[in-house]
Enzyme design. Structure first.
Site, PDB file in Angstrom:
ATOM      1  N   ASN A   1      42.825  64.631  40.322  1.00 17.50           N
ATOM      2  CA  ASN A   1      44.072  65.028  39.666  1.00 17.50           C
ATOM      3  C   ASN A   1      44.673  66.278  40.293  1.00 17.50           C
ATOM      4  OD1 ASN A   1      43.627  62.883  38.014  1.00 17.50           O
ATOM      5  ND2 ASN A   1      43.377  64.070  36.138  1.00 17.50           N
ATOM      6  N   ILE A   2      45.970  66.382  40.236  1.00 15.44           N
ATOM      7  CA  ILE A   2      46.658  67.491  40.883  1.00 15.44           C
ATOM      8  C   ILE A   2      46.239  68.848  40.318  1.00 15.44           C
ATOM      9  CG2 ILE A   2      48.669  67.459  39.348  1.00 15.44           C
ATOM     10  CD1 ILE A   2      50.377  68.016  41.910  1.00 15.44           C
ATOM     11  N   LYS A   3      45.821  68.872  39.033  1.00 17.62           N
ATOM     12  CA  LYS A   3      45.423  70.150  38.427  1.00 17.62           C
ATOM     13  C   LYS A   3      44.193  70.733  39.110  1.00 17.62           C
ATOM     14  CE  LYS A   3      42.669  67.931  34.811  1.00 17.62           C
ATOM     15  NZ  LYS A   3      42.508  67.709  33.360  1.00 17.62           N
ATOM     16  N   GLY A   4      43.335  69.885  39.651  1.00 17.30           N
ATOM     17  CA  GLY A   4      42.229  70.346  40.482  1.00 17.30           C
ATOM     18  C   GLY A   4      41.116  71.063  39.751  1.00 17.30           C
TER      19      GLY A   4
END
Length: 250
Positions: free
Chosen positions: A127-130
């Site tokens: 996910n982009i949130k990482g």
């Protein structure tokens, strides 16, 4: 300075062998529990052992912290680990290298296989949130990420990887009862070999109970354990794809 071959734990002074351990015993809190904890610590090779903290965990259990000295030493030449053999690349360099190598986006399919419903690990990577201040693989412009989520069957994973023309498949396993994480991953790698042979994508397994040395046993290309960041995975993908193309060219 020459690196030492043999080392001992460090507590108050260099090489004093002092260690701190914590554990729980199914004994009600009290002097008898402290004595049992000290006896266990002695059998573990901690001598003298001091119970520096004990706390009741409900009416029938006690949690302990024990501090003491061990005589054991560590032979550094016998330590076996998987060392990272590739550089950590910033996202811009990952993107530019993928574009140069493939002339298209690198496709990553990921998910939790079997009955595993713990998606925190795979989401932290994809996910982009990482995770740990790093953005996940979705952030990389030249990577196309397909996150299948939790409880993905092996046949479903293989089918989706084929339809998406995946370059890499990432599987996460947290549930470990009766070595479920090992058996599930071995089943997954065997299914990809049977279905795709040498054309199979890179197979990568991750989870807190995996040892990076287990890649051969599991039949995967790489194993990542706890604390792995998205940047490490992205850098490995670039490294592995580059090596794969070099082997094909040779």
């Amino acid at each position: 300075m020459t690196e030492k071959r043999v080392v001992r734990p460090y507590g108050d002074t260099t090489g004093d062998g002092m260690v701190q351990v914590s554990f729980t015993l199914p004994i009600p809190h009290g002097p008898r529990a402290d004595g049992a904890a000290q006896q266990l610590a002695n059998k573990m090779g901690i001598d003298p052992a001091m119970v520096v903290h004990s706390k009741p965990m409900g009416p029938d259990f006690t949690f302990f912290v024990v501090y003491g000295s061990v005589n054991h030493v560590v032979d550094l030449e016998k330590v076996k680990v998987v060392e990272r053999e590739y550089p950590l690349l910033p996202p811009t360099e990952v993107n530019s290298t993928v574009k140069k190598l493939l002339r298209r986006k690198l496709v990553v399919v990921g998910g939790c296989i079997g009955t595993d419903a713990h998606t925190v690990g795979i989401d932290a990577i994809l996910n982009i949130k990482g995770f740990a201040g790093e953005k996940g693989l979705e952030y990389y412009r030249e990577l196309r990420v397909v996150n299948l989520g939790a409880q993905v069957s092996v046949p479903e994973l293989v089918k989706r990887a084929r339809s998406e023309k995946a370059d890499a498949v990432l599987v996460s396993q947290v549930v470990t009862q009766r070595d479920a994480h090992i058996l599930n991953t071995q089943e997954m790698s065997a299914a990809f070999r049977e279905a795709m042979g040498d054309a199979k994508p890179l197979l990568i397994a991750g989870g807190p109970r995996f040892d990076p040395l287990m890649a051969g046993e599991l039949g995967v290309d790489r194993v990542f354990s706890r604390g792995t960041t998205p940047g490490e995975v992205a850098s490995y993908l670039v490294h592995a794809i580059k090596e794969k193309k070099a082997m094909v060219a040779a």
